[in-house]
Design a protein around this motif. Structure first.
Motif, PDB file in Angstrom:
ATOM      1  N   UNK A 134       0.842  -1.190   0.000  1.00  0.00           N
ATOM      2  CA  UNK A 134       0.000   0.000   0.000  1.00  0.00           C
ATOM      3  C   UNK A 134       0.883   1.248   0.000  1.00  0.00           C
ATOM      4  N   UNK A 135       0.341   2.384  -0.395  1.00  0.00           N
ATOM      5  CA  UNK A 135       1.116   3.624  -0.320  1.00  0.00           C
ATOM      6  C   UNK A 135       1.465   3.971   1.131  1.00  0.00           C
ATOM      7  N   UNK A 136       2.445   4.843   1.303  1.00  0.00           N
ATOM      8  CA  UNK A 136       2.816   5.307   2.632  1.00  0.00           C
ATOM      9  C   UNK A 136       1.583   5.884   3.341  1.00  0.00           C
ATOM     10  N   UNK A 137       1.531   5.671   4.654  1.00  0.00           N
ATOM     11  CA  UNK A 137       0.318   5.967   5.423  1.00  0.00           C
ATOM     12  C   UNK A 137      -0.174   7.400   5.240  1.00  0.00           C
ATOM     13  N   UNK A 144      -6.515   4.724  -7.271  1.00  0.00           N
ATOM     14  CA  UNK A 144      -6.505   3.307  -6.925  1.00  0.00           C
ATOM     15  C   UNK A 144      -7.492   2.588  -7.829  1.00  0.00           C
ATOM     16  N   UNK A 145      -7.033   1.529  -8.482  1.00  0.00           N
ATOM     17  CA  UNK A 145      -7.906   0.652  -9.254  1.00  0.00           C
ATOM     18  C   UNK A 145      -8.272  -0.540  -8.372  1.00  0.00           C
ATOM     19  N   UNK A 146      -9.516  -0.597  -7.905  1.00  0.00           N
ATOM     20  CA  UNK A 146      -9.983  -1.643  -7.002  1.00  0.00           C
ATOM     21  C   UNK A 146     -11.225  -2.287  -7.586  1.00  0.00           C
ATOM     22  N   UNK A 147     -11.285  -3.617  -7.556  1.00  0.00           N
ATOM     23  CA  UNK A 147     -12.475  -4.339  -7.979  1.00  0.00           C
ATOM     24  C   UNK A 147     -12.980  -5.180  -6.818  1.00  0.00           C
ATOM     25  N   UNK A 148     -14.304  -5.417  -6.787  1.00  0.00           N
ATOM     26  CA  UNK A 148     -14.839  -6.259  -5.727  1.00  0.00           C
ATOM     27  C   UNK A 148     -15.834  -7.261  -6.282  1.00  0.00           C
ATOM     28  N   UNK A 149     -15.901  -8.419  -5.585  1.00  0.00           N
ATOM     29  CA  UNK A 149     -16.625  -9.587  -6.069  1.00  0.00           C
ATOM     30  C   UNK A 149     -17.274 -10.298  -4.892  1.00  0.00           C
ATOM     31  N   UNK A 150     -18.179 -11.237  -5.218  1.00  0.00           N
ATOM     32  CA  UNK A 150     -18.754 -12.124  -4.200  1.00  0.00           C
ATOM     33  C   UNK A 150     -19.435 -13.301  -4.885  1.00  0.00           C
ATOM     34  N   UNK A 286     -11.747 -11.310  12.118  1.00  0.00           N
ATOM     35  CA  UNK A 286     -11.757 -11.044  10.683  1.00  0.00           C
ATOM     36  C   UNK A 286     -11.957  -9.566  10.363  1.00  0.00           C
ATOM     37  N   UNK A 287     -12.698  -8.827  11.192  1.00  0.00           N
ATOM     38  CA  UNK A 287     -12.873  -7.411  10.880  1.00  0.00           C
ATOM     39  C   UNK A 287     -11.560  -6.674  11.147  1.00  0.00           C
ATOM     40  N   UNK A 288     -11.232  -5.746  10.243  1.00  0.00           N
ATOM     41  CA  UNK A 288      -9.928  -5.091  10.261  1.00  0.00           C
ATOM     42  C   UNK A 288      -9.974  -3.915   9.289  1.00  0.00           C
ATOM     43  N   UNK A 289      -8.898  -3.102   9.306  1.00  0.00           N
ATOM     44  CA  UNK A 289      -8.804  -1.956   8.397  1.00  0.00           C
ATOM     45  C   UNK A 289      -7.583  -2.064   7.504  1.00  0.00           C
ATOM     46  N   UNK A 290      -7.756  -1.600   6.266  1.00  0.00           N
ATOM     47  CA  UNK A 290      -6.648  -1.437   5.340  1.00  0.00           C
ATOM     48  C   UNK A 290      -6.631   0.014   4.897  1.00  0.00           C
ATOM     49  N   UNK A 291      -5.453   0.617   4.918  1.00  0.00           N
ATOM     50  CA  UNK A 291      -5.308   2.025   4.524  1.00  0.00           C
ATOM     51  C   UNK A 291      -4.572   2.109   3.198  1.00  0.00           C
ATOM     52  N   UNK A 292      -5.123   2.871   2.268  1.00  0.00           N
ATOM     53  CA  UNK A 292      -4.461   3.148   0.998  1.00  0.00           C
ATOM     54  C   UNK A 292      -4.011   4.612   1.036  1.00  0.00           C
ATOM     55  N   UNK A 293      -2.941   4.855   1.816  1.00  0.00           N
ATOM     56  CA  UNK A 293      -2.529   6.218   2.078  1.00  0.00           C
ATOM     57  C   UNK A 293      -3.667   6.990   2.719  1.00  0.00           C
ATOM     58  N   UNK A 340     -15.425   4.294  16.071  1.00  0.00           N
ATOM     59  CA  UNK A 340     -14.162   4.937  16.423  1.00  0.00           C
ATOM     60  C   UNK A 340     -13.320   5.179  15.176  1.00  0.00           C
ATOM     61  N   UNK A 341     -13.357   4.242  14.233  1.00  0.00           N
ATOM     62  CA  UNK A 341     -12.642   4.434  12.982  1.00  0.00           C
ATOM     63  C   UNK A 341     -13.156   5.619  12.189  1.00  0.00           C
ATOM     64  N   UNK A 342     -14.474   5.828  12.208  1.00  0.00           N
ATOM     65  CA  UNK A 342     -15.036   7.008  11.546  1.00  0.00           C
ATOM     66  C   UNK A 342     -14.508   8.292  12.190  1.00  0.00           C
ATOM     67  N   UNK A 343     -14.495   8.326  13.520  1.00  0.00           N
ATOM     68  CA  UNK A 343     -14.069   9.537  14.222  1.00  0.00           C
ATOM     69  C   UNK A 343     -12.600   9.858  13.967  1.00  0.00           C
ATOM     70  N   UNK A 344     -11.784   8.825  13.806  1.00  0.00           N
ATOM     71  CA  UNK A 344     -10.348   9.031  13.637  1.00  0.00           C
ATOM     72  C   UNK A 344      -9.921   9.167  12.174  1.00  0.00           C
ATOM     73  N   UNK A 345     -10.828   8.945  11.256  1.00  0.00           N
ATOM     74  CA  UNK A 345     -10.449   8.867   9.849  1.00  0.00           C
ATOM     75  C   UNK A 345      -9.932  10.193   9.305  1.00  0.00           C
ATOM     76  N   UNK A 346      -8.878  10.099   8.524  1.00  0.00           N
ATOM     77  CA  UNK A 346      -8.371  11.238   7.763  1.00  0.00           C
ATOM     78  C   UNK A 346      -8.405  10.939   6.261  1.00  0.00           C
ATOM     79  N   UNK A 347      -9.118   9.882   5.888  1.00  0.00           N
ATOM     80  CA  UNK A 347      -9.134   9.454   4.487  1.00  0.00           C
ATOM     81  C   UNK A 347     -10.117  10.283   3.670  1.00  0.00           C
ATOM     82  N   UNK A 348      -9.828  10.382   2.386  1.00  0.00           N
ATOM     83  CA  UNK A 348     -10.784  11.023   1.477  1.00  0.00           C
ATOM     84  C   UNK A 348     -12.028  10.147   1.327  1.00  0.00           C
ATOM     85  N   UNK A 349     -11.851   8.813   1.274  1.00  0.00           N
ATOM     86  CA  UNK A 349     -12.951   7.870   1.092  1.00  0.00           C
ATOM     87  C   UNK A 349     -12.901   6.827   2.203  1.00  0.00           C
ATOM     88  N   UNK A 350     -14.016   6.681   2.924  1.00  0.00           N
ATOM     89  CA  UNK A 350     -14.159   5.614   3.908  1.00  0.00           C
ATOM     90  C   UNK A 350     -15.086   4.558   3.314  1.00  0.00           C
TER      91      UNK A 350
END
Length: 538
Positions: A134-137, A144-150, A286-293, A340-350
């Motif tokens: 991932x990019x630096x924090x 970011x090119x991201x795809x999702x499936x199920x 299993x629940x966890x966070x991944x940061x893309x910068x 708590x993750x919402x309150x601490x977020x500095x991301x453009x997209x959550x």
């Protein structure tokens, strides 16, 4: 459609021959890399590398034809696909107690870089996989090119959608559940019959789950998708059993907690997950966070392990339990973690990576609401607290990603579902299945009939496929990719519709559509423009 659990409570590649027993000792009997390679959970300085040794992948004992001894496995990481510049190598051990699965959790690598990796065991060498850190924090990558499936039911068709996704060469892939299905052969069938069969009985034991995961992993299209980019995975129900909720099975089963533990162990063994997800008895983190910068934070949720039991016998119901604020789909601890993750977020997209439909879907045109008890509609207290949580935290761009329902949907999210004109506070993108449900059919209008009284439901299509996104600082663009058929291999893919979510403008803007199906593609008539009732096999 099976009877709900409450009713019951009240009343591929070339595969070696199956069924072989595991040799006690001795050398490997053949190529051990029949299940391919994978990587996952990228961080700024590393990722997880995965493989599992199985020269006889469909062996009934679930151990893949491996000798009952530890096997040293060498791994290598390089800057180039030909491994002329190897930058890291090491040796790990594949153990019988973990079905000879290998998880190499790396750190100390440069951020925002592409790498290639491979494994060796005895004189065998694995296929090459591509991954990335991932990019630096605190950096802000341009895109970011991201795809999702199920929802990939092996019996219902060919995994061509995985192949088409791999051909897109995304940087990150999210799998939102139902990676494999638990059913015995010909138990869950589609019209015209299933084009492929499951090996073995319904998955109940650890050996059953290991064998079933191996069968899925032998599929070359799935292997291609795993090898092209790192994955972030979460389960839904079928990795264990249809519609399970915490320790409550769909059907009466005094041994369900044992079955659940077996399913969890096999899931970890077969996924590129970090050691923090190693099962601990009956539980698995299993629940966890991944940061893309600072561009995007992915909150990966688990809506099965901690949920209260579904209300009123599952299915679509007018059920008072849905409105009980004490009931939860996430459990209190995960909910607190997310808020708590919402309150601490500095991301453009959550971005919430999760399993079941988040927005309201009322299937009754009259004043009485009839809602799915297996989705967030059945846990409205949870939905309200989480939605208000991101509003109160002033999350810049909340986006919910969803699987489960075997169709593409896109909808605007509200705080007040009683008022269709109330402001939109978020967006939901729902991917169709890879194969589950069979071919499906195009919906020419691009809308479900329920949209007449659910105007926030903005798009619907009942074909198989995936969602391809491009995330930038200014917008998230989502392509709803579909295939005309999956009951035969080799279908071409095309984009059925494209939506944009602009920065700080919650809700969907449609910018492209493909109303005319390509050659050979079925188009749904009025009778086909429906959604299955989610009483079972979602």
């Amino acid at each position: 459609m099976s009877i709900s659990r409450r009713t019951l409570l009240a009343s591929a590649a070339v595969i070696p021959l199956t069924g072989a027993t595991t040799p006690a000792r001795g050398p490997l009997s053949g190529d051990p890399f029949t299940l391919g390679v994978a990587s996952g959970d990228p961080s700024p300085d590393g990722f997880v590398l995965w493989t599992r040794l199985a020269p006889v992948p469909l062996a009934a004992d679930g151990l893949g034809g491996m000798p009952s001894r530890n096997v040293p496995v060498t791994w290598e990481i390089a800057d180039d696909e030909r491994f002329r510049r190897v930058i890291r190598r090491g040796i790990t051990t594949a153990r019988p107690s973990r079905a000879h699965a290998v998880h190499v959790e790396l750190d100390g690598l440069a951020p925002g870089r592409e790498f290639f990796y491979r494994f060796r065991a005895e004189h065998w060498t694995s296929p090459v996989g591509r991954t990335r850190t991932a990019p630096a924090r605190w950096s802000t990558p341009g895109a970011l090119a991201m795809s999702f499936v199920s929802c990939s039911q092996y019996e219902h068709g060919y995994f061509t959608a995985y192949r088409r996704l791999a051909e897109d060469e995304p940087e990150l892939i999210l799998h939102l559940g139902d990676y494999q299905y638990e059913y015995a052969p010909d138990t869950y069938t589609i019209p015209g019959g299933n084009p492929r069969d499951h090996e073995g009985p319904e998955t109940v034991t650890l050996a059953n789950y290991r064998q079933r995961h191996a069968q899925y992993k032998t599929d070359p299209d799935l292997q291609a998708a795993h090898a092209v980019a790192p994955w972030a995975v979460v389960w839904d129900d079928h990795e264990t059993e249809n519609n399970w909720a915490d320790e409550v099975p769909e059907q009466p089963d005094p041994n369900f907690v044992t079955r659940r533990a077996a399913a969890f162990q096999a899931y970890w063994e077969n996924m590129p997950l970090r050691r923090s997800s190693i099962p601990n008895g009956l539980d698995m983190q299993l629940y966890r966070r991944l940061h893309w910068g600072r561009l995007a934070t992915f909150h990966m949720l688990d809506t099965r392990q901690y949920r209260d039991d579904q209300g009123c016998g599952d299915g679509y119901k007018d059920c008072p339990a849905a409105y009980d604020p004490a009931r939860s789909i996430t459990g209190a601890e995960q909910e607190s973690w997310l808020l708590d993750g919402f309150r601490r977020s500095t991301a453009r997209w959550d971005v919430l990576g999760q399993q079941v439909f988040f927005g309201q879907r009322d299937n009754n045109a009259g004043p009485q609401k009839v809602l799915s008890m297996d989705s967030w509609d059945g846990y409205q207290g949870s939905r309200d607290r989480i939605t208000r949580g991101w509003v109160d935290a002033r999350v810049r761009n909340p986006v919910v990603l969803t699987g489960d329902v075997h169709a593409h949907w896109a909808d605007d999210l509200k705080l007040d579902w009683t008022d269709p004109t109330s402001r939109t506070v978020g967006t939901e993108l729902v991917c169709s299945s890879i194969t589950s449900g069979g071919d499906g059919a195009d919906v020419a209008s691009g809308n479900h009939s329920w949209a007449a009284w659910n105007p926030h439901l903005r798009f619907y299509n009942n074909q198989r496929g995936y969602v391809r996104t491009r995330i930038t600082g200014g917008a998230l663009t989502a392509d709803f990719v579909v295939l005309p058929y999956v009951t035969e291999p080799g279908a071409a893919a095309h984009t059925r519709a494209t939506f944009v979510i602009e920065d700080r403008v919650p809700g969907l803007q449609r910018i492209a559509d493909a109303p005319t199906p390509s050659a050979g593609l079925r188009t749904a008539g009025p009778a086909e423009d429906t959604v299955r009732q989610e009483t079972s096999r979602p």
